[in-house]
Design a protein around this motif. Structure first.
Motif, PDB file in Angstrom:
ATOM      1  N   GLU A 115       0.683  -1.302  -0.004  1.00 58.27           N
ATOM      2  CA  GLU A 115       0.050  -0.071  -0.094  1.00 58.27           C
ATOM      3  C   GLU A 115       0.983   1.344   0.154  1.00 58.27           C
ATOM      4  N   LEU A 116       1.887   1.288   0.682  1.00 61.35           N
ATOM      5  CA  LEU A 116       3.061   2.489   0.739  1.00 61.35           C
ATOM      6  C   LEU A 116       3.567   2.822  -0.477  1.00 61.35           C
ATOM      7  N   LEU A 117       3.854   1.566  -1.206  1.00 63.44           N
ATOM      8  CA  LEU A 117       4.435   1.945  -2.538  1.00 63.44           C
ATOM      9  C   LEU A 117       3.864   2.358  -3.524  1.00 63.44           C
ATOM     10  N   ALA A 118       2.374   2.039  -3.388  1.00 60.91           N
ATOM     11  CA  ALA A 118       1.280   2.458  -4.282  1.00 60.91           C
ATOM     12  C   ALA A 118       1.157   3.882  -4.045  1.00 60.91           C
ATOM     13  N   VAL A 119       0.879   4.429  -2.851  1.00 58.81           N
ATOM     14  CA  VAL A 119       0.653   5.707  -2.704  1.00 58.81           C
ATOM     15  C   VAL A 119       1.942   6.462  -2.649  1.00 58.81           C
ATOM     16  N   ALA A 120       3.015   5.926  -2.542  1.00 59.67           N
ATOM     17  CA  ALA A 120       4.099   6.694  -2.864  1.00 59.67           C
ATOM     18  C   ALA A 120       4.334   7.327  -4.018  1.00 59.67           C
ATOM     19  N   ASP A 121       3.588   6.682  -5.002  1.00 57.18           N
ATOM     20  CA  ASP A 121       3.686   7.240  -6.423  1.00 57.18           C
ATOM     21  C   ASP A 121       2.444   8.395  -6.769  1.00 57.18           C
ATOM     22  N   ALA A 122       1.629   8.250  -5.886  1.00 59.49           N
ATOM     23  CA  ALA A 122       0.541   9.326  -6.028  1.00 59.49           C
ATOM     24  C   ALA A 122       0.946  10.744  -6.252  1.00 59.49           C
ATOM     25  N   GLY A 123       0.117  11.656  -7.132  1.00 57.34           N
ATOM     26  CA  GLY A 123       0.650  12.949  -7.227  1.00 57.34           C
ATOM     27  C   GLY A 123       0.751  13.654  -6.223  1.00 57.34           C
ATOM     28  N   TRP A 124      -0.239  13.825  -5.255  1.00 53.85           N
ATOM     29  CA  TRP A 124      -0.017  14.602  -3.783  1.00 53.85           C
ATOM     30  C   TRP A 124       1.412  14.451  -3.266  1.00 53.85           C
ATOM     31  N   VAL A 125       1.817  13.159  -3.214  1.00 52.36           N
ATOM     32  CA  VAL A 125       3.044  12.617  -2.438  1.00 52.36           C
ATOM     33  C   VAL A 125       4.175  13.290  -3.079  1.00 52.36           C
ATOM     34  N   GLN A 126       4.393  13.050  -4.500  1.00 52.29           N
ATOM     35  CA  GLN A 126       5.270  13.582  -5.695  1.00 52.29           C
ATOM     36  C   GLN A 126       5.189  15.379  -5.258  1.00 52.29           C
ATOM     37  N   THR A 127       4.267  15.925  -5.200  1.00 55.17           N
ATOM     38  CA  THR A 127       4.273  17.208  -5.074  1.00 55.17           C
ATOM     39  C   THR A 127       4.733  17.516  -3.723  1.00 55.17           C
ATOM     40  N   SER A 128       4.551  16.919  -2.898  1.00 58.22           N
ATOM     41  CA  SER A 128       4.894  17.436  -1.465  1.00 58.22           C
ATOM     42  C   SER A 128       6.526  17.093  -1.331  1.00 58.22           C
ATOM     43  N   GLY A 165      10.139  20.370  -1.360  1.00 52.05           N
ATOM     44  CA  GLY A 165      11.138  20.104  -0.534  1.00 52.05           C
ATOM     45  C   GLY A 165      10.806  19.267   1.083  1.00 52.05           C
ATOM     46  N   ALA A 166       9.503  18.831   1.244  1.00 53.58           N
ATOM     47  CA  ALA A 166       9.305  18.132   2.454  1.00 53.58           C
ATOM     48  C   ALA A 166      10.082  17.277   2.754  1.00 53.58           C
ATOM     49  N   SER A 167      10.515  16.881   3.925  1.00 50.42           N
ATOM     50  CA  SER A 167      11.386  15.787   4.266  1.00 50.42           C
ATOM     51  C   SER A 167      10.872  14.300   4.282  1.00 50.42           C
ATOM     52  N   ARG A 168      11.436  13.487   4.104  1.00 54.03           N
ATOM     53  CA  ARG A 168      11.062  11.844   4.291  1.00 54.03           C
ATOM     54  C   ARG A 168      10.025  11.655   5.508  1.00 54.03           C
ATOM     55  N   TRP A 169      10.619  12.107   6.444  1.00 57.37           N
ATOM     56  CA  TRP A 169       9.472  11.992   7.609  1.00 57.37           C
ATOM     57  C   TRP A 169       8.242  12.657   7.776  1.00 57.37           C
ATOM     58  N   PHE A 170       8.277  13.716   7.181  1.00 52.20           N
ATOM     59  CA  PHE A 170       6.979  14.576   7.100  1.00 52.20           C
ATOM     60  C   PHE A 170       6.104  13.780   5.953  1.00 52.20           C
ATOM     61  N   VAL A 171       6.568  13.464   4.721  1.00 50.90           N
ATOM     62  CA  VAL A 171       5.993  12.725   3.820  1.00 50.90           C
ATOM     63  C   VAL A 171       5.255  11.562   4.475  1.00 50.90           C
ATOM     64  N   ALA A 172       6.183  10.761   5.021  1.00 46.14           N
ATOM     65  CA  ALA A 172       5.707   9.476   5.841  1.00 46.14           C
ATOM     66  C   ALA A 172       4.634   9.740   6.753  1.00 46.14           C
ATOM     67  N   ARG A 173       4.677  10.769   7.779  1.00 44.99           N
ATOM     68  CA  ARG A 173       3.781  11.231   8.624  1.00 44.99           C
ATOM     69  C   ARG A 173       2.575  11.739   8.264  1.00 44.99           C
ATOM     70  N   ARG A 174       2.379  12.694   7.401  1.00 48.55           N
ATOM     71  CA  ARG A 174       1.519  13.239   6.789  1.00 48.55           C
ATOM     72  C   ARG A 174       0.870  12.538   5.643  1.00 48.55           C
ATOM     73  N   HIS A 175       1.428  11.586   5.002  1.00 51.47           N
ATOM     74  CA  HIS A 175       0.678  11.168   3.718  1.00 51.47           C
ATOM     75  C   HIS A 175       0.658   9.733   3.746  1.00 51.47           C
ATOM     76  N   LEU A 176       1.907   9.190   3.982  1.00 58.17           N
ATOM     77  CA  LEU A 176       2.097   7.631   3.781  1.00 58.17           C
ATOM     78  C   LEU A 176       1.476   6.869   5.172  1.00 58.17           C
ATOM     79  N   ILE A 177       1.788   7.073   6.151  1.00 57.64           N
ATOM     80  CA  ILE A 177       1.185   6.462   7.301  1.00 57.64           C
ATOM     81  C   ILE A 177      -0.275   6.531   7.486  1.00 57.64           C
ATOM     82  N   PRO A 178      -0.948   7.591   7.218  1.00 58.63           N
ATOM     83  CA  PRO A 178      -2.207   7.616   7.294  1.00 58.63           C
ATOM     84  C   PRO A 178      -2.990   6.858   6.467  1.00 58.63           C
TER      85      PRO A 178
END
Length: 276
Positions: free
Chosen positions: A156-169, A173-186
């Protein structure tokens, strides 16, 4: 399938949760209202009657109360096992998906290795080392059931990681932890919840099996497994109810959990071709 048809079907998917609520109420309510039981060997192995609706066991305990106590213990252990296995699986799945590369490959080989092990045999070995300890049973189940959760979370994370809003984040300049906390883990929270519910019937069966084989809880602690183990000798004397009552409780609980997991999964995974 049309939207109106789905709307007619979905309300009926709530009945497993109603059954689970009734089972939980029985597990908590009956022992609470019955109070402490005292062994009465003069009333041992009495068949179901108006005085004892489910009969008595070989110690003279009311079997309905005893089964409710066993159900309470089995549900508690199963819930802790499911939560522990889910948390472990989510953690490992997140690490594998976010790390990528060689670490991802190593983690997935670990998942394959644990998956290849016979879960029941591993559970027996771990539980036998600390026989009668609830923590040993929890560890034996949690340490063998996390790989399925890890696989689901990673995919599921690999699929979400390719989503547009994640790539935009990330481009912003968002950090990897910020992307994980705000987009991937939820994004995997729902999948983790479904996995936890699906794990519950497995945990109930494994706890009961370990206790039935004599490497789980001690006989003085009521659980569905210990009650079934005690019934092996009683049923040979014609006391069929000592086996039928806890076995019915075990089957009903496992089926209700399985149906609840299926309904939760279907609710968050729409059928192919459905309009949402």
């Amino acid at each position: 399938m049309s939207v109106p048809t789905l709307q007619r079907i979905r309300p009926h998917l709530n009945w497993p949760w109603i059954v689970l609520g009734a089972i939980a109420a029985i597990a908590v309510g009956i022992p609470l209202f019955a109070g402490d039981q005292v062994a009465d060997f003069s009333a041992a192995l009495r068949p179901p009657s108006a005085e004892h609706l489910a009969g008595t066991d070989h110690s003279g305990y009311d079997l309905l109360v005893r089964t409710a106590e066993g159900l309470q213990m089995s549900l508690l252990i199963a819930a802790v096992c499911a939560v522990a296995a889910t948390l472990l699986g989510v953690l490992i799945g997140v690490v594998a998906a976010l790390a990528g590369g060689s670490l991802d490959a190593v983690v997935m080989r670990l998942v394959d290795g644990v998956n290849a092990l016979p879960h029941l045999v591993v559970g027996i070995v771990i539980a036998a080392m600390w026989r009668g300890a609830p923590l040993a049973i929890i560890a034996s189940i949690a340490l063998t059931h996390w790989p399925a959760v890890a696989r689901v979370v990673r995919a599921e994370l690999l699929a979400v990681a390719d989503a547009g809003w994640v790539q935009t984040s990330r481009l912003a300049g968002a950090s990897r932890w910020f992307v994980a906390r705000r987009h991937l883990i939820p994004a995997v929270t729902t999948q983790a919840l479904v996995a936890m519910v699906v794990l519950l019937p497995h945990a109930v069966w494994h706890e009961s099996t370990l206790s039935f084989l004599g490497v789980g809880l001690s006989p003085d602690r009521a659980s569905l497994g210990t009650l079934l183990s005690e019934a092996r000798g009683d049923v040979l004397t014609g006391a069929w109810w000592t086996l039928a009552v806890p076995a019915t409780a075990l089957i009903a609980t496992a089926l209700a959990f399985a149906m609840a997991g299926a309904s939760l999964r279907n609710r968050h995974q729409p059928p192919t071709g459905a309009v949402w």
